[in-house]
Design an enzyme around this catalytic site. Structure first.
Site, short mmCIF file in Angstrom:
data_model
loop_
_atom_site.label_atom_id
_atom_site.label_comp_id
_atom_site.label_asym_id
_atom_site.label_seq_id
_atom_site.Cartn_x
_atom_site.Cartn_y
_atom_site.Cartn_z
N GLY A 10 0.84 -1.20 0.00
CA GLY A 10 0.00 0.00 0.00
C GLY A 10 0.87 1.24 0.00
N ALA A 11 0.56 2.15 -0.89
CA ALA A 11 1.36 3.37 -1.01
C ALA A 11 0.49 4.60 -0.90
N GLY A 12 -0.58 4.50 -0.14
CA GLY A 12 -1.37 5.69 0.20
C GLY A 12 -0.62 6.46 1.28
N ALA A 14 -0.73 6.19 4.50
CA ALA A 14 -0.20 5.34 5.58
C ALA A 14 1.07 4.64 5.12
N PHE A 136 -15.56 21.63 10.05
CA PHE A 136 -15.94 20.33 9.52
C PHE A 136 -16.90 19.68 10.48
N ASP A 230 -8.58 -5.50 0.10
CA ASP A 230 -7.75 -6.70 -0.04
C ASP A 230 -6.98 -7.02 1.23
N GLN A 249 -19.11 3.78 7.44
CA GLN A 249 -19.69 5.12 7.40
C GLN A 249 -20.32 5.43 6.05
N HIS A 251 -21.51 8.48 3.82
CA HIS A 251 -21.33 9.92 3.72
C HIS A 251 -22.61 10.53 3.18
N LEU A 261 -17.90 11.61 -4.28
CA LEU A 261 -18.04 12.45 -3.10
C LEU A 261 -18.13 13.94 -3.43
N GLU A 264 -17.42 17.21 2.28
CA GLU A 264 -18.11 17.83 3.39
C GLU A 264 -17.81 19.32 3.46
N ARG A 295 -21.60 12.81 10.26
CA ARG A 295 -22.07 12.15 9.04
C ARG A 295 -23.15 11.10 9.26
N HIS A 362 -18.68 5.12 2.45
CA HIS A 362 -17.55 6.03 2.37
C HIS A 362 -16.31 5.57 3.12
N GLU A 401 -6.58 3.21 6.76
CA GLU A 401 -7.97 2.80 6.80
C GLU A 401 -8.15 1.30 6.99
N ARG A 412 -16.39 7.88 12.29
CA ARG A 412 -15.22 8.74 12.10
C ARG A 412 -15.68 10.17 11.83
N SER A 417 -9.26 11.03 9.22
CA SER A 417 -8.65 9.80 8.72
C SER A 417 -7.36 10.07 7.95
N LEU A 418 -7.29 11.20 7.27
CA LEU A 418 -5.99 11.56 6.70
C LEU A 418 -4.99 11.70 7.84
C1 LIG Z 1 -13.74 10.47 -1.75
C2 LIG Z 1 -13.08 10.44 -0.41
C3 LIG Z 1 -12.82 11.63 0.25
C4 LIG Z 1 -12.20 11.64 1.48
N1 LIG Z 1 -11.96 12.83 2.09
C5 LIG Z 1 -11.34 12.84 3.28
C6 LIG Z 1 -11.04 14.06 3.92
O1 LIG Z 1 -11.35 15.14 3.43
N2 LIG Z 1 -10.40 14.04 5.09
C7 LIG Z 1 -10.00 12.87 5.65
O2 LIG Z 1 -9.39 12.91 6.70
N3 LIG Z 1 -10.28 11.70 5.07
C8 LIG Z 1 -10.93 11.65 3.89
N4 LIG Z 1 -11.20 10.44 3.30
C9 LIG Z 1 -10.70 9.21 3.88
C10 LIG Z 1 -9.22 9.04 3.60
O3 LIG Z 1 -8.94 9.49 2.31
C11 LIG Z 1 -8.76 7.61 3.66
O4 LIG Z 1 -9.22 7.02 4.80
C12 LIG Z 1 -7.25 7.53 3.70
O5 LIG Z 1 -6.72 8.26 2.65
C13 LIG Z 1 -6.77 6.12 3.63
O6 LIG Z 1 -5.38 6.09 3.40
P1 LIG Z 1 -4.62 4.74 3.32
O7 LIG Z 1 -3.19 5.07 3.19
O8 LIG Z 1 -5.00 3.89 4.45
O9 LIG Z 1 -5.16 4.00 2.03
P2 LIG Z 1 -5.21 4.36 0.47
O10 LIG Z 1 -4.77 5.72 0.19
O11 LIG Z 1 -6.53 3.93 -0.02
O12 LIG Z 1 -4.11 3.43 -0.15
C14 LIG Z 1 -4.27 2.05 -0.30
C15 LIG Z 1 -3.04 1.52 -0.97
O13 LIG Z 1 -3.02 0.12 -0.88
C16 LIG Z 1 -2.73 -0.44 -2.11
N5 LIG Z 1 -3.32 -1.76 -2.15
C17 LIG Z 1 -4.55 -2.13 -1.79
N6 LIG Z 1 -4.72 -3.44 -1.96
C18 LIG Z 1 -3.55 -3.92 -2.44
C19 LIG Z 1 -3.10 -5.21 -2.82
N7 LIG Z 1 -3.87 -6.28 -2.75
N8 LIG Z 1 -1.84 -5.34 -3.29
C20 LIG Z 1 -1.03 -4.27 -3.39
N9 LIG Z 1 -1.41 -3.03 -3.03
C21 LIG Z 1 -2.65 -2.87 -2.55
C22 LIG Z 1 -3.30 0.53 -3.09
O14 LIG Z 1 -2.65 0.39 -4.33
C23 LIG Z 1 -2.97 1.84 -2.43
O15 LIG Z 1 -1.66 2.24 -2.75
C24 LIG Z 1 -11.84 10.42 2.08
C25 LIG Z 1 -12.10 9.24 1.42
C26 LIG Z 1 -12.75 9.23 0.21
C27 LIG Z 1 -13.09 7.93 -0.43
#
Ligand SMILES: Cc1cc2nc3c(=O)[nH]c(=O)nc-3n(C[C@H](O)[C@H](O)[C@H](O)COP(=O)(O)OP(=O)(O)OC[C@H]3O[C@@H](n4cnc5c(N)ncnc54)[C@H](O)[C@@H]3O)c2cc1C
Ligand code: HEM
Ligand code: SF4
Ligand code: F3S
Ligand code: FES
Lengths: 602, 115, 108, 262
Positions: A10-12, A14, A136, A230, A249, A251, A261, A264, A295, A362, A401, A412, A417-418
């Site tokens: 995962g490269a979000g 987190a 918010f 996953d 949740q 939204h 989305l 908010e 929410r 959401h 997440e 939440r 969550s960011l």
């Molecule tokens: C539309 C929207 C708006 C939002 N707005 C806000 C906001 O304004 N403020 C706030 O605080 N939160 C917001 N959130 C929530 C927040 O964006 C997320 O909870 C948070 O970004 C999650 O980050 P993460 O790093 O956990 O996961 P993600 O950013 O979802 O990253 C998941 C990573 O895992 C990888 N991955 C997944 N499965 C596999 C697999 N099987 N093999 C290899 N790689 C995999 C993906 O490629 C990706 O790189 C929002 C969410 C959404 C959907």
């Protein structure tokens, strides 16, 4: 076989934070897997903001909860504090959040924002050059720090770019399909290089999951196609239990029929919600906070309006989000993306017309249970380790997440969550660096786990099966939306439970249409659907068991919160084949002197 | 092929630029013959005064004015930074070039047929 | 960057010189003959203008050609040779052209 | 508009297919998709993949124009298929022709190999190089400074500009509009400590001076960004590096001070 000191899936936000921090701390050999290019991660879709009590903005005195904001003059009393942020979060969580973790998060929040700022995030600014803040939902002070309405995008790019510098090796478009745990020790993962279709066993001293959310189990969702949970399902299959999965949740403002989305921030900036009778119906449900109530409450209010026949649109399942009174200038400056989306997808310019919206799945509060350092606190026998003395799965970490620390409890708050993904991703990075630098080892794996997964693929391609993956996925989403959605009851949940079980059976007969090895997204979709089926069962089981209403989980047959019976986390671990999840529970960390449970009223 | 006004202008600019370079050296060779005396010069000049060459001269004129006005357009974009007017500027450059080519071409033609 | 600058600055210079050139030499598009050209070119001021024109047009033409060629990835490796060739052509052509301009003498 | 009861209007979607492992050269497949008002081209592709031919391969994730996965070449233009309504792209023959981004190697069907794109992105060192001593709180930036960066910051790295640029078609050494836009973002950021090195880096003949101002990048950009303007700005700054560096040093001395309101 591929080997790394640390593998991050995962490269979000987190995963990238963990990678960057571990790299900064001198961990040499870090591999980051992402099934889509890191910059495509769904963190980039977050719009509204990231919470922290910076005390840069405050409401103009005497203008009430919706009035204008002004910069806090230098030297004046700070209107906000981590303490207040903590209380809002606890209240938002309906007292199910673990207060020790929440305290860590709110205290580190300002530091995280400043770190982002120093690394180059272009936040919106106040006239004196400080970071701008807005209101918010559920937050009692303006503490959402933002970059127009593409906050997540900016944060994600910034952190990814910083991680690039630290010798992190990115495996872009690699799909993780298996987690290797033996004797409570995590040994690596199995992943497919999507480009070639090759499946590899990847060993590491430590594995971290930051695989994001799982809104894709529902029909209407704000989540990306990639958000199929996953990581959650893979961990569960490897024997790691999941916590609080029933809390999903919804939204209140997803674009009508699309679910996309509408941040908010629309309501934060002063937007109204109206029904078919042109009435600001939130007056009935949260007279004080109105549209800025949390929410879960707003979504339920909308659903009630819809169910009672005051919805809009051809099927009456919509509600209006009215921004017109904000004026063209403000809409263009503060909500440019929102305007663009509304024009592109429903052909409505919010300057001239109200936007049709509807509640949309959401965010997933539940996930892989961890402590505040990202260490997974459950062992592979399905036990949750309540205190540090137990033996958790050694070398397995999670954040973001997909994890459940739990700071969000039953619901939440927006912008938290960011923050969570950043704070706990960073902490996991430090914990992993400590772990690796204190002599962690690479452990052997028994047999050939890659082969096992090659056979899963082969079965999908050559098997005599006749079930369509997509048909099952569609049916599942429909079931989850209808029977395990905003309003739930025993009868429908039991029905859903049975239904999901049947679909799991049917999935054994599923086959894919694309038989080629190269970039086979059909196979990926099958794996993703299998994962949806896996954790959906856990969501339903948790929802069925939890006979109360708390936060995002609302039982029409048990409409009250029940602290006697249910002030505890649900823990589900995988039972024997054919048997549903086995449920147990874990206490909530509450500071009874400071923040004892209260009624949650807005 | 990614077609757009920008692409068309680019291709035309390239073609005219290269054509002009070729012409330039040809031109220098013709004029250079003064060194060999006036007969040689007139001989080479006569070569390029035939009707065919008069037509080529119109093409040359077109190339020069197009290239020049497209060049001006790029200089404007660089120094004033008005990328939002890229399309109008292209049409303007093209139109002016066409006008000048016609204005300059008619006398050449008249002259060519008068002999 | 230097090549870019050379091309842009020469383009601006050409704007001036080419305009003069077009008006003086090609506009009234009547018969161009030896005497008319010689008459004008004999004056020192015109000689200076023409030599400057020559200088800029060569500069612009050669930098332009260079740009066209190295856009082609295959020739990228020969950048040094190309610059050398351009310089050489520039000198040769400039000397040849300057001599031509110089050679015009007012009719006796 | 179709009214209830009338026959649904069908659209022919032509998809370019190519699997280098088995096909010699690309070919087209045609699919019929029903036209509904809210359907995007991505929805149509999804429908085709899930109901008609599961081997049709393309990238997508966010489905609302923020992740940059789904840039494709539709009816001769680079667009994001997720935010483009199907109805907007039907040509006179009632068809929509979808091909992969031009000038890039094809991995399979509509999926292209963006390696050169990412290499160029990394080449400009996209990360901010912060000062060694950071303040306790935020650096101060004015709203004007933020606004100047806005138009570079929303780039989603979709590659539409890159694969529309004729120079890239000829020469993959060119840094490309996306990476130059990123360089612009960092150079203009008052917090960046190395703008002068960056200008030296991109100020050469593979960088801003290789751009021939073709403008296809602007035309192609789904986020309405203006890489050309960024390139022109960098060109100017690269030509007066010293002065810019001095101005930056002055600005950086004030980075911790409140912006004076004027
Ligand atoms: C539309 C929207 C708006 C939002 N707005 C806000 C906001 O304004 N403020 C706030 O605080 N939160 C917001 N959130 C929530 C927040 O964006 C997320 O909870 C948070 O970004 C999650 O980050 P993460 O790093 O956990 O996961 P993600 O950013 O979802 O990253 C998941 C990573 O895992 C990888 N991955 C997944 N499965 C596999 C697999 N099987 N093999 C290899 N790689 C995999 C993906 O490629 C990706 O790189 C929002 C969410 C959404 C959907
Ligand atoms: C008023 C006169 C002229 C102006 C304003 C002008 C302007 C320009 C400009 C701005 C460019 C830059 C293109 C780029 O960077 O991509 C250019 C390119 C070029 N010019 Fe000129 N030019 C003029 C006359 C000429 C002449 C007389 C010649 C030939 C002798 C010529 C030959 C070229 C060539 C070969 C190129 C390179 C083409 C390319 O890169 O695509 N130009 N011109
Ligand atoms: S500049 Fe525009 S077209 Fe280019 S990558 Fe960024 S968003 Fe895509
Ligand atoms: S299309 Fe290419 S040439 Fe320059 S203006 Fe854009 S980068
Ligand atoms: S799917 Fe993300 S940009 Fe189109």
């Amino acid at each position: 076989m591929i080997e790394h000191e640390v593998i991050i899936v995962g490269a979000g936000l987190a995963g990238s934070w963990t990678a960057m921090v571990a790299g900064q701390r001198g961990v040499k050999d870090i591999g980051v897997l992402s099934k889509i290019h890191p910059l495509r991660s769904h963190s980039g879709a977050a719009q509204g903001g990231i919470a922290a009590a910076l005390n840069n903005a405050r409401p103009v005195a005497g203008t009430g909860p919706r009035g204008p904001l002004e910069p806090v003059p230098q030297g004046e009393d700070p209107p906000d504090s981590p303490e207040l942020h903590m209380f809002d979060t606890i209240k938002g969580s309906d007292w199910l959040g673990d207060q020790d973790a929440i305290e860590i998060m709110v205290n580190e929040a300002p530091e995280i924002i400043y770190a982002y700022e120093h690394m180059g995030c272009v936040f919106s600014r106040l006239p004196d050059g400080r970071i701008a803040q807005r209101r918010f939902g559920g937050h009692s002070a303006p503490r959402a720090n933002y970059a127009a309405d593409y906050t997540g995008h900016v944060l994600l790019h910034t952190i990814h770019e910083q991680a690039l510098q630290h010798g992190v090796e990115f495996y872009s478009e690699w799909y993780c399909m298996d987690l290797l745990v033996e004797d409570n020790v995590c040994r690596g993962v199995v992943a497919m290089d999507v480009l070639t279709g090759e499946i590899h066993t990847m060993r590491a001293k430590a594995v971290m999951f930051g695989t994001g959310g799982y809104g894709r189990a529902f029909e209407v969702t704000s989540n990306a196609y990639a958000n199929t949970g996953d990581g959650v399902a893979i961990a569960y299959n490897a024997g790691v239990p999941l916590m609080d999965m029933e809390f999903v949740q919804f939204h209140p403002t997803g674009l009508y029929e699309h679910g996309i989305l509408m941040s908010e921030a629309c309501r934060g900036e002063g937007g109204y919600l109206t029904n078919s009778e042109d009435e600001r119906f939130m007056e009935r449900y949260a007279p004080d906070k109105m549209e800025l109530a949390p929410r879960d409450l707003v979504s339920r209010s909308e659903q009630t309006e819809i169910d009672e026949g005051r919805g809009i649109g051809p099927d009456g399942k919509g509600i209006y989000l009215d921004l017109r009174h904000l004026g063209a200038e403000k809409i263009k400056a503060r909500l440019p993306q929102i305007r663009e989306l509304a024009i592109d997808f429903v052909g409505v310019d919010p300057i001239d017309d109200p936007i049709p919206i509807q509640p949309t799945a959401h965010y997933s509060m539940g996930g892989i249970p961890t402590d505040a350092d990202g260490q997974v606190i459950a062992n592979a026998d399905g036990q949750v380790i309540a205190d540090a003395d137990g033996t958790p799965v050694v070398g397995f970490y999670a954040a973001g997440e997909c994890a459940c620390v739990s700071v969000h409890g039953a619901n939440r708050l927006g912008t938290n969550s960011l923050l969570e993904a950043s704070v706990f991703g960073r902490r996991a990075g430090h914990a992993i660096a400590d772990f690796v630098q204190n002599g962690a080892e690479l452990h052997p794996v028994t047999g050939d786990p890659a082969e096992r997964n090659r056979q899963r693929v082969a079965r999908l391609m050559d098997g005599a099966g006749s079930e369509s993956v997509e048909a099952i996925a569609q049916e599942l989403k429909q079931t989850m939306t209808d029977d395990c959605g905003i309003y739930r009851d025993k009868e429908r949940l039991a029905q859903a439970m049975q239904h999901v079980g049947e679909m799991q059976e049917r999935f054994k007969d599923a086959r894919v249409m694309d038989k080629s090895k190269r970039f086979n997204t059909d196979v990926l979709a099958a794996f993703e659907t299998e994962h949806l089926l896996t954790f959906s069962e856990v969501i339903v089981a948790g929802a069925l068991a939890r006979e109360e209403s708390r936060g995002a989980h609302y039982r029409t047959d048990f409409p009250k919160r029940d602290d006697e019976g249910w002030l505890k986390h649900t823990v589900a671990h995988k039972g024997e084949p054919g048997e549903g999840p086995r449920l147990s529970d874990k206490g909530v960390n509450i500071d009874w002197d400071r923040f004892p449970p209260q009624e949650r009223k807005y | 092929m990614y077609k757009s006004t920008g692409f068309i202008s680019f291709v035309l600019r390239r073609l005219t630029g290269v054509a002009l370079v070729i012409y330039l050296f040809l031109h220098m060779w013709v004029i250079g013959s003064v060194n060999s005396g006036s007969e040689a010069f007139d001989a080479r000049l006569a070569l390029v005064q035939t009707p065919i060459f008069k037509l080529a001269e119109i093409a040359l004129l077109a190339a020069v004015v197009y290239h020049a006005f497209d060049g001006i357009r790029l200089l404007i974009v660089h120094y004033v930074g008005v990328t939002e007017y890229r399309k109008s500027l292209f049409y303007a450059a093209f139109a002016v070039a066409a006008l000048l080519t016609i204005a300059g071409g008619i006398p050449i033609l008249l002259f060519a047929f008068q002999g | 960057m230097r090549i870019f600058q050379m091309q842009r600055y020469s383009a601006i210079a050409l704007l001036v010189f080419l305009t003069i050139h077009m008006i003086v030499v090609h506009y009234p598009p009547f018969h161009v003959d030896f005497t008319r050209i010689i008459e004008r070119m004999g004056q020192p001021l015109w000689k200076a203008i023409d030599i400057a024109f020559l200088f800029f047009v060569l500069m612009h033409a050669l930098t332009g050609t260079y740009a066209v060629i190295i856009d082609w990835e295959r020739f990228y490796a020969y950048r040094r040779e190309l610059v050398g060739a351009a310089a050489l052509i520039f000198i040769l052509a400039f000397v040849y052209g300057a001599r031509t301009i110089w050679a015009f003498q007012p009719p006796a | 508009m179709t009214t209830n009861g009338s026959r649904p209007r069908m659209v022919t979607v032509r998809v370019q297919r190519f699997n280098p492992d088995v096909d010699e050269k690309p070919y087209f497949d045609e699919f019929q998709v029903e036209l509904t008002p809210a359907k995007t081209i991505l929805d149509a592709l999804h429908e085709i993949k899930t109901a008609q031919d599961g081997s049709v391969t393309y990238r997508r994730s966010c489905r609302h124009a923020i992740c940059g996965s789904c840039a494709m070449y539709v009816n001769g233009k680079n667009i994001l298929v997720c935010n483009t309504p199907l109805r907007d792209k039907i040509d006179e023959e009632g068809t929509v022709t979808i091909r992969p981004l031009p000038y890039l190697p094809i991995i399979k069907d509509l999926v292209v190999d963006r390696s050169s794109f990412w290499e160029q992105y990394e080449r400009v060192k996209p990360w901010l190089i912060p000062s060694a001593d950071v303040p306790e709180k935020e650096f101060r930036m004015s709203s004007e400074e933020v606004a100047a960066l806005n138009k570079a910051e929303t780039c989603i790295m979709c590659g539409a500009c890159y694969s529309a640029c004729q120079v890239i078609a000829m020469n993959k050494r060119y840094v490309g509009p996306h990476a130059l836009l990123k360089a612009f973002l960092r150079v203009l950021d008052p917090r960046d400590m190395a703008p002068s090195e960056r200008l030296a880096d991109v100020g050469d003949q593979d960088g801003v001076f290789r751009c021939h101002t073709i403008f296809n990048c602007i035309d192609a950009c789904p986020k309405d960004l203006d890489p050309t303007k960024a390139i022109e700005t960098l060109r100017k700054l690269a030509q007066k590096r010293q002065a810019f560096e001095a101005a930056r040093r002055d600005r950086q001395r004030m980075l911790n001070e409140p912006i004076a309101s004027s």
